[in-house]
Design a protein around this motif. Structure first.
Motif, PDB file in Angstrom:
ATOM      1  N   ILE A 227       1.071  -0.957  -0.133  1.00  0.00           N
ATOM      2  CA  ILE A 227      -0.004   0.051   0.048  1.00  0.00           C
ATOM      3  C   ILE A 227       0.631   1.191   0.692  1.00  0.00           C
ATOM      4  N   VAL A 228       0.721   2.077  -0.363  1.00  0.00           N
ATOM      5  CA  VAL A 228       1.443   3.434  -0.894  1.00  0.00           C
ATOM      6  C   VAL A 228       0.600   4.163  -1.188  1.00  0.00           C
ATOM      7  N   ILE A 229       1.793   6.162   0.123  1.00  0.00           N
ATOM      8  CA  ILE A 229       1.286   7.318   0.153  1.00  0.00           C
ATOM      9  C   ILE A 229       1.660   7.910   0.263  1.00  0.00           C
ATOM     10  N   PRO A 230       1.792   8.100  -1.420  1.00  0.00           N
ATOM     11  CA  PRO A 230       2.835   9.624  -1.969  1.00  0.00           C
ATOM     12  C   PRO A 230       1.915  11.242  -1.277  1.00  0.00           C
ATOM     13  N   LYS A 231       2.970  11.905  -1.357  1.00  0.00           N
ATOM     14  CA  LYS A 231       2.216  12.884  -0.488  1.00  0.00           C
ATOM     15  C   LYS A 231       3.424  14.297  -1.511  1.00  0.00           C
ATOM     16  N   SER A 232       2.017  15.553  -1.717  1.00  0.00           N
ATOM     17  CA  SER A 232       2.877  16.252  -3.041  1.00  0.00           C
ATOM     18  C   SER A 232       1.413  17.407  -2.236  1.00  0.00           C
ATOM     19  N   ALA A 233       2.033  18.694  -2.199  1.00  0.00           N
ATOM     20  CA  ALA A 233       1.197  20.211  -2.656  1.00  0.00           C
ATOM     21  C   ALA A 233       1.025  20.581  -3.505  1.00  0.00           C
ATOM     22  N   THR A 234       1.613  20.028  -4.788  1.00  0.00           N
ATOM     23  CA  THR A 234       1.439  20.371  -6.095  1.00  0.00           C
ATOM     24  C   THR A 234       0.866  19.641  -6.909  1.00  0.00           C
ATOM     25  N   PRO A 235      -0.368  20.787  -7.696  1.00  0.00           N
ATOM     26  CA  PRO A 235      -0.929  19.475  -8.185  1.00  0.00           C
ATOM     27  C   PRO A 235      -0.862  19.063  -9.134  1.00  0.00           C
ATOM     28  N   ALA A 236       0.071  19.464 -10.240  1.00  0.00           N
ATOM     29  CA  ALA A 236       0.403  18.622 -11.038  1.00  0.00           C
ATOM     30  C   ALA A 236       1.501  17.672 -10.727  1.00  0.00           C
ATOM     31  N   ARG A 237       2.175  17.606  -9.526  1.00  0.00           N
ATOM     32  CA  ARG A 237       2.305  16.244  -8.927  1.00  0.00           C
ATOM     33  C   ARG A 237       1.100  15.077  -8.884  1.00  0.00           C
ATOM     34  N   ILE A 238       0.493  15.643  -7.650  1.00  0.00           N
ATOM     35  CA  ILE A 238      -0.512  15.185  -7.541  1.00  0.00           C
ATOM     36  C   ILE A 238      -1.530  14.426  -8.140  1.00  0.00           C
ATOM     37  N   ARG A 239      -1.101  14.828  -9.340  1.00  0.00           N
ATOM     38  CA  ARG A 239      -2.158  14.190 -10.586  1.00  0.00           C
ATOM     39  C   ARG A 239      -1.209  13.130 -11.069  1.00  0.00           C
ATOM     40  N   GLU A 240       0.085  13.167 -10.945  1.00  0.00           N
ATOM     41  CA  GLU A 240       1.012  12.663 -11.435  1.00  0.00           C
ATOM     42  C   GLU A 240       1.245  10.997 -10.737  1.00  0.00           C
ATOM     43  N   ASN A 241       1.166  11.704  -9.873  1.00  0.00           N
ATOM     44  CA  ASN A 241       1.807  10.431  -8.986  1.00  0.00           C
ATOM     45  C   ASN A 241       0.267   9.568  -8.865  1.00  0.00           C
ATOM     46  N   PHE A 242      -0.978   9.711  -9.036  1.00  0.00           N
ATOM     47  CA  PHE A 242      -1.930   8.654  -9.781  1.00  0.00           C
ATOM     48  C   PHE A 242      -2.174   8.051 -10.607  1.00  0.00           C
ATOM     49  N   ASP A 243      -1.149   8.727 -12.013  1.00  0.00           N
ATOM     50  CA  ASP A 243      -1.660   7.394 -13.212  1.00  0.00           C
ATOM     51  C   ASP A 243      -0.816   7.325 -13.103  1.00  0.00           C
ATOM     52  N   LEU A 244      -0.990   5.593 -12.216  1.00  0.00           N
ATOM     53  CA  LEU A 244      -0.145   4.498 -12.253  1.00  0.00           C
ATOM     54  C   LEU A 244      -0.500   3.905 -12.899  1.00  0.00           C
ATOM     55  N   PHE A 245      -1.991   3.788 -13.677  1.00  0.00           N
ATOM     56  CA  PHE A 245      -2.660   2.380 -13.738  1.00  0.00           C
ATOM     57  C   PHE A 245      -2.508   2.221 -15.291  1.00  0.00           C
ATOM     58  N   GLY A 246      -1.786   2.330 -16.001  1.00  0.00           N
ATOM     59  CA  GLY A 246      -2.134   3.235 -17.737  1.00  0.00           C
ATOM     60  C   GLY A 246      -0.592   2.028 -18.489  1.00  0.00           C
ATOM     61  N   PHE A 247       0.305   1.309 -17.465  1.00  0.00           N
ATOM     62  CA  PHE A 247       1.043   0.574 -17.948  1.00  0.00           C
ATOM     63  C   PHE A 247       1.310  -0.042 -16.562  1.00  0.00           C
ATOM     64  N   GLU A 248       2.365  -1.123 -17.034  1.00  0.00           N
ATOM     65  CA  GLU A 248       3.248  -2.141 -15.892  1.00  0.00           C
ATOM     66  C   GLU A 248       4.427  -2.906 -16.174  1.00  0.00           C
ATOM     67  N   LEU A 249       5.346  -2.298 -15.013  1.00  0.00           N
ATOM     68  CA  LEU A 249       6.398  -2.850 -15.170  1.00  0.00           C
ATOM     69  C   LEU A 249       7.392  -4.382 -15.558  1.00  0.00           C
ATOM     70  N   SER A 250       7.948  -4.887 -16.053  1.00  0.00           N
ATOM     71  CA  SER A 250       8.508  -6.169 -16.498  1.00  0.00           C
ATOM     72  C   SER A 250       9.316  -7.053 -15.789  1.00  0.00           C
ATOM     73  N   ALA A 251       9.039  -7.740 -15.438  1.00  0.00           N
ATOM     74  CA  ALA A 251      10.284  -8.712 -14.562  1.00  0.00           C
ATOM     75  C   ALA A 251      11.527  -8.566 -14.894  1.00  0.00           C
ATOM     76  N   ASP A 252      11.544  -8.028 -15.976  1.00  0.00           N
ATOM     77  CA  ASP A 252      13.491  -7.905 -15.819  1.00  0.00           C
ATOM     78  C   ASP A 252      13.978  -5.780 -14.898  1.00  0.00           C
ATOM     79  N   ASP A 253      12.609  -5.360 -15.015  1.00  0.00           N
ATOM     80  CA  ASP A 253      12.410  -3.944 -14.878  1.00  0.00           C
ATOM     81  C   ASP A 253      12.200  -4.237 -13.316  1.00  0.00           C
ATOM     82  N   LEU A 254      11.539  -5.126 -12.564  1.00  0.00           N
ATOM     83  CA  LEU A 254      11.474  -5.372 -11.223  1.00  0.00           C
ATOM     84  C   LEU A 254      13.321  -6.122 -10.716  1.00  0.00           C
ATOM     85  N   HIS A 255      13.412  -6.741 -11.849  1.00  0.00           N
ATOM     86  CA  HIS A 255      14.597  -7.465 -10.587  1.00  0.00           C
ATOM     87  C   HIS A 255      15.735  -5.972 -10.974  1.00  0.00           C
TER      88      HIS A 255
END
Length: 274
Positions: A227-255
């Motif tokens: 579970i992850v709770i990023p913080k920011s007071a900058t609107p653009a970064r708040i939105r950027e930190n939420f935009d995580l669901f349109g891509f997936e890291l590969s097994a090689d990325d995770l390694h």
């Protein structure tokens, strides 16, 4: 609106796996930041008594118009308020500042082992849970030895342990202990306060995916089960930190990211912090 995946805690309560943290955001700015987060799609807000901004969180929740049952609110008990009676009093004060009659998750902020009050404090949290004043109880910054003592001496297994966790401090030991005892792992300082965002490995992965380094790190958290709770007071970064669901890291990325672990703390050591 993007649907955030949920984790099921050990008492059946569900928590969004991506939330919004308000650490080091001034109370006067907190309401605007939280409202931006809620408008973006966050439904889990994480605060603490010591942050001094519970009132700002409460204002945003009230102003948002979002039904209470769609929100997940976490706050934490500060070290000076540990002990059975003091914890109950401090919880009442947090509720008053938040303008709520119940929180979803209440945490002991630090074990402060030198004070040796966290077992009695945990018994106060058990009472708050039994009384329906919080839907779940947990801890923050507890090491496996502190958790084991709670398991040995009290009746309820913490639902959550919120710990400093990021690619530079991957916390394999605590995460293994949590998995063995059905304790959810929640990551604070998930971006290591920005210290890892210039790492060549992370920047290369971000380039391949057309994403920012911060998005890559936050996606890493989700894919390894945090579970992850990023913080920011900058609107653009708040939105950027939420935009995580349109891509997936590969097994090689995770390694590749697993090789970044070097025991790098940005905050205090839980075994000595009082």
């Amino acid at each position: 609106m993007t649907s955030v995946p949920h984790a099921v805690l050990n008492n059946g309560v569900t928590i969004p796996r991506l939330g919004f943290g308000v650490f080091q955001i001034d109370d006067a700015e907190t309401a605007d930041a939280v409202l931006t987060a809620l408008e973006t799609g966050y439904r889990s807000i994480d605060t603490a008594a010591v942050y001094g901004n519970e009132a700002g969180v409460g204002r945003a929740l009230a102003d948002s118009g979002i039904p209470r049952d769609e929100l997940f609110v976490t706050t934490k008990l500060w070290n000076d308020d540990q002990g059975y009676d003091a914890a109950l009093t401090a919880f009442d004060a947090s509720l008053d500042r938040l303008g709520l009659d119940q929180v979803d998750l209440y945490l002991i902020h630090w074990p402060t082992p030198g004070r040796d009050r966290y077992v009695d404090t945990w018994r106060a949290l058990e009472k708050l849970l039994a009384d329906g004043r919080t839907r779940a109880i947990g801890v923050s910054n507890f090491q496996p030895a502190h958790l084991q003592r709670l398991l040995d001496e009290t009746g309820i297994v913490p639902a959550v342990n919120q710990i400093e966790l990021h690619p530079g401090l991957q916390q394999a030991g605590p995460r293994d202990f949590h998995a063995q005892h059905d304790i959810a792992t929640e990551a604070w300082s998930p971006l290591a306060q920005g210290a890892l965002l210039q790492e060549e490995t992370i920047r290369e992965i971000a380039g391949r995916h057309g994403r920012t380094p911060a998005q890559v790190v936050l996606r890493w958290h989700l894919q390894i089960g945090n579970i992850v709770i990023p913080k920011s007071a900058t609107p653009a970064r708040i939105r950027e930190n939420f935009d995580l669901f349109g891509f997936e890291l590969s097994a090689d990325d995770l390694h590749a990211m697993s090789a970044l672990d070097r025991g790098m703390r940005t905050g205090p050591d839980p075994d000595t912090f009082d």
